[in-house]
Enzyme design. Structure first.
Site, PDB file in Angstrom:
ATOM      1  N   LYS A  77    -111.698  -8.101  -2.926  1.00  0.00           N
ATOM      2  CA  LYS A  77    -111.121  -7.670  -1.662  1.00  0.00           C
ATOM      3  C   LYS A  77    -110.666  -6.175  -1.903  1.00  0.00           C
ATOM      4  O   LYS A  77    -110.160  -5.757  -2.894  1.00  0.00           O
ATOM      5  CB  LYS A  77    -109.667  -8.185  -1.171  1.00  0.00           C
ATOM      6  N   GLY A  78    -111.275  -5.358  -0.721  1.00  0.00           N
ATOM      7  CA  GLY A  78    -110.417  -3.802  -0.754  1.00  0.00           C
ATOM      8  C   GLY A  78    -109.786  -3.889   0.522  1.00  0.00           C
ATOM      9  O   GLY A  78    -109.426  -4.767   1.044  1.00  0.00           O
ATOM     10  N   MET A  79    -109.472  -2.522   0.727  1.00  0.00           N
ATOM     11  CA  MET A  79    -108.418  -2.467   2.269  1.00  0.00           C
ATOM     12  C   MET A  79    -109.324  -2.510   3.306  1.00  0.00           C
ATOM     13  O   MET A  79    -108.840  -2.945   4.449  1.00  0.00           O
ATOM     14  CB  MET A  79    -108.119  -0.827   2.261  1.00  0.00           C
ATOM     15  N   PHE A  80    -110.826  -2.330   3.146  1.00  0.00           N
ATOM     16  CA  PHE A  80    -111.330  -2.499   4.316  1.00  0.00           C
ATOM     17  C   PHE A  80    -112.490  -3.746   4.452  1.00  0.00           C
ATOM     18  O   PHE A  80    -113.148  -4.015   5.383  1.00  0.00           O
ATOM     19  CB  PHE A  80    -112.687  -1.160   4.643  1.00  0.00           C
ATOM     20  N   LYS A 101    -120.810  -5.917   1.535  1.00  0.00           N
ATOM     21  CA  LYS A 101    -119.679  -5.485   1.865  1.00  0.00           C
ATOM     22  C   LYS A 101    -119.286  -6.054   3.336  1.00  0.00           C
ATOM     23  O   LYS A 101    -120.078  -5.553   4.411  1.00  0.00           O
ATOM     24  CB  LYS A 101    -119.506  -4.021   1.807  1.00  0.00           C
ATOM     25  N   ASP A 199    -112.246   9.673  -1.930  1.00  0.00           N
ATOM     26  CA  ASP A 199    -111.469   8.540  -2.595  1.00  0.00           C
ATOM     27  C   ASP A 199    -112.223   8.279  -4.011  1.00  0.00           C
ATOM     28  O   ASP A 199    -112.389   7.338  -4.306  1.00  0.00           O
ATOM     29  CB  ASP A 199    -111.640   7.167  -1.778  1.00  0.00           C
TER      30      ASP A 199
HETATM   31  N1  LIG Z   1    -122.867  -2.464  -4.807  1.00  0.00           N
HETATM   32  C1  LIG Z   1    -122.099  -3.033  -5.519  1.00  0.00           C
HETATM   33  N2  LIG Z   1    -122.297  -3.672  -6.523  1.00  0.00           N
HETATM   34  C2  LIG Z   1    -121.264  -4.440  -7.465  1.00  0.00           C
HETATM   35  N3  LIG Z   1    -119.922  -4.343  -6.790  1.00  0.00           N
HETATM   36  C3  LIG Z   1    -119.647  -3.621  -5.821  1.00  0.00           C
HETATM   37  C4  LIG Z   1    -120.639  -3.095  -5.094  1.00  0.00           C
HETATM   38  N4  LIG Z   1    -119.833  -2.443  -4.000  1.00  0.00           N
HETATM   39  C5  LIG Z   1    -118.667  -2.686  -4.312  1.00  0.00           C
HETATM   40  N5  LIG Z   1    -118.563  -3.372  -5.104  1.00  0.00           N
HETATM   41  C6  LIG Z   1    -117.150  -3.954  -5.891  1.00  0.00           C
HETATM   42  O1  LIG Z   1    -116.312  -4.300  -4.731  1.00  0.00           O
HETATM   43  C7  LIG Z   1    -115.063  -3.387  -4.913  1.00  0.00           C
HETATM   44  C8  LIG Z   1    -114.757  -2.662  -3.493  1.00  0.00           C
HETATM   45  O2  LIG Z   1    -115.830  -2.040  -3.004  1.00  0.00           O
HETATM   46  P1  LIG Z   1    -115.386  -0.717  -1.830  1.00  0.00           P
HETATM   47  O3  LIG Z   1    -114.346   0.130  -2.699  1.00  0.00           O
HETATM   48  O4  LIG Z   1    -116.857  -0.535  -1.496  1.00  0.00           O
HETATM   49  O5  LIG Z   1    -114.696  -1.609  -0.760  1.00  0.00           O
HETATM   50  P2  LIG Z   1    -113.282  -1.406   0.173  1.00  0.00           P
HETATM   51  O6  LIG Z   1    -113.207  -2.296   1.037  1.00  0.00           O
HETATM   52  O7  LIG Z   1    -113.498  -0.017   0.609  1.00  0.00           O
HETATM   53  O8  LIG Z   1    -112.289  -1.292  -1.262  1.00  0.00           O
HETATM   54  P3  LIG Z   1    -110.917  -0.344  -1.399  1.00  0.00           P
HETATM   55  O9  LIG Z   1    -110.082  -0.301  -0.218  1.00  0.00           O
HETATM   56  O10 LIG Z   1    -110.607  -0.562  -2.791  1.00  0.00           O
HETATM   57  O11 LIG Z   1    -111.549   1.325  -1.310  1.00  0.00           O
HETATM   58  C9  LIG Z   1    -115.340  -2.285  -5.825  1.00  0.00           C
HETATM   59  O12 LIG Z   1    -114.444  -1.674  -6.621  1.00  0.00           O
HETATM   60  C10 LIG Z   1    -116.403  -2.909  -6.832  1.00  0.00           C
HETATM   61  O13 LIG Z   1    -115.566  -3.655  -7.851  1.00  0.00           O
END
Ligand SMILES: Nc1ncnc2c1ncn2[C@@H]1O[C@H](COP(=O)(O)OP(=O)(O)OP(=O)(O)O)[C@@H](O)[C@H]1O
Length: 397
Positions: A77-80, A101, A199
């Site tokens: 999970k990330g923030m978004f 995603k 970022d």
């Molecule tokens: N194309 C991909 N292939 C493999 N792993 C991925 C891919 N895209 C994202 N991830 C994994 O998922 C994590 C989170 O992805 P991303 O940063 O795009 O999401 P987010 O919700 O914006 O996260 P954050 O809030 O941490 O920035 C990445 O750090 C990576 O480990």
């Protein structure tokens, strides 16, 4: 008027053209992925299958996009969003892996997701042959009110690489050099397209299975350089450029700063500026690079938050007795921490090597330190460009 209360809730006028739907989107030219036409329909949100924070509760084995993908791994999970790995079940890419995603079901997140799609499209159009190390977006669809971005699947992010292979002490300098070159190629594309990633850090750089190729990911904070409102919290704090903290105009040079911090961390396994606050970040930067130019401070929106009229730094610290904040005035003239002292191998380590290896090590490390120094120039207008970084001697020694 009762019927009106069941009508879809639209975001604002410009978003009226967007409507939630469950259909998949037309698949077109890979360099232009259409953004799904947006939602925000209370009924759909109520049925979004998400937890209380709007993350989609995914089940392994679940089918997405009308049976086109089967989820087989959760990537976290990330923030978004939550990111999952899935297999393509039909079409020309049948059997291939993708990373999906799944954006949180929230109006602001959905809008941010649409912006991410638009920026990824712009970058893919400028790099049709996929030579510039930015993750490729294959397509998008909607699933129960969640915007889903389907990406090429990469293996892991650089933070995990450092944890696994650098054992928290960092990677060897030749690996750092190979990665750095690819990162600057990506930055040259971003600059050409006038896009700030905003970022950059180890977590947002992915590598393939063999760890030889990297791609920047998470364009969720990215924006056009014309879109640079003064905001002191853009970019994750440890990687945040001084012009953002000071409230100065900023541009693609913010990413070069973040890359300087990232490359240092890649080599050492340590955070370069582990500031507790923006104020502490400035102190750490000045300890390494010396004082800010007075003219820069005068122009800065938040200059008087951090400096007095004489240009002394107002260091906000914890009082050891009361635990409350106190301000200590600091006159920084010369840097007190030094990249050379931190990064050059010690004389005893060098002495243990054969003369040729010793000479090579000193050469490559001296070039690396010089490049880092140029990425970490306090004045953004004098910071090295991606193009000049690619021409730097670090890539030729
Ligand atoms: N194309 C991909 N292939 C493999 N792993 C991925 C891919 N895209 C994202 N991830 C994994 O998922 C994590 C989170 O992805 P991303 O940063 O795009 O999401 P987010 O919700 O914006 O996260 P954050 O809030 O941490 O920035 C990445 O750090 C990576 O480990």
């Amino acid at each position: 008027m009762a019927a009106a209360s069941h009508a879809p809730v639209t975001l604002d006028d410009e978003d009226d053209m967007f409507v939630f739907g469950t259909r998949s989107l037309p698949k077109v030219d890979i360099t232009h992925v259409p953004a799904p036409v947006a939602p925000v329909n209370l009924q759909a949100l109520a049925d979004s299958g998400s937890d209380e924070e709007g993350y989609y509760k995914v089940t392994l084995g679940e089918l997405l996009d009308g049976g086109k993908y089967r989820v087989f791994e959760s990537l976290g999970k990330g923030m978004f969003s939550g990111v999952v790995r899935a297999r393509v079940l039909e079409g020309p890419n049948e059997g291939k892996e993708v990373a999906i995603k799944v954006i949180r079901a929230q109006e602001t997140m959905y809008k941010a997701g649409l912006k991410e799609v638009q920026i990824l499209n712009k970058l893919m159009q400028a790099d049709p042959d996929d030579k510039k190390h930015i993750v490729r977006l294959h397509t998008t669809f909607e699933h129960r009110g969640h915007l889903c971005l389907v990406f090429e699947s990469l293996n892991m992010n650089l933070r995990d690489v450092v944890k696994r292979f650098g054992k928290d002490v960092g990677l060897n300098i030749k690996a750092v050099r190979a990665y750095a070159q690819q990162i600057f190629l990506a930055l040259s594309l971003l600059k050409k397209c006038s896009i700030m990633h905003a970022d950059l850090k180890l977590d947002n750089i992915l590598v393939n299975k063999s760890k030889t190729v990297l791609k920047l990911c998470d364009l969720g904070s990215a924006s056009d350089t014309s879109d640079n409102d003064i905001t002191p919290y853009l970019v994750s704090r440890f990687y945040r450029a001084p012009e953002i903290i000071l409230g100065l105009p900023y541009d693609t040079a913010i990413d070069i700063w973040s890359v300087g911090c990232t490359l240092y961390e890649l080599y050492t396994g340590k955070i370069l500026f582990p500031g507790r606050t923006n104020n502490h970040m400035l102190l750490l930067m000045m300890e390494l690079k010396g004082r800010f130019n007075n003219k820069l401070i005068k122009k800065a929106h938040f200059g008087d938050l951090h400096f007095d009229e004489q240009g002394l730094f107002l260091s906000v610290e914890k009082d050891k007795v009361t635990g409350g904040d106190t301000v200590r005035k600091v006159n920084i003239s010369q840097p007190t921490r030094d990249l050379r002292a931190r990064l050059l191998p010690s004389p005893s380590v060098l002495a243990s090597k054969a003369p040729a290896a010793r000479e090579e090590e000193v050469k490559i490390m001296t070039a690396f330190i010089d490049l880092l120094d140029k990425c970490l120039t306090l004045d953004a207008s004098r910071r090295i460009s991606p193009r000049d970084a690619l021409l730097h001697s670090f890539f030729r020694v």
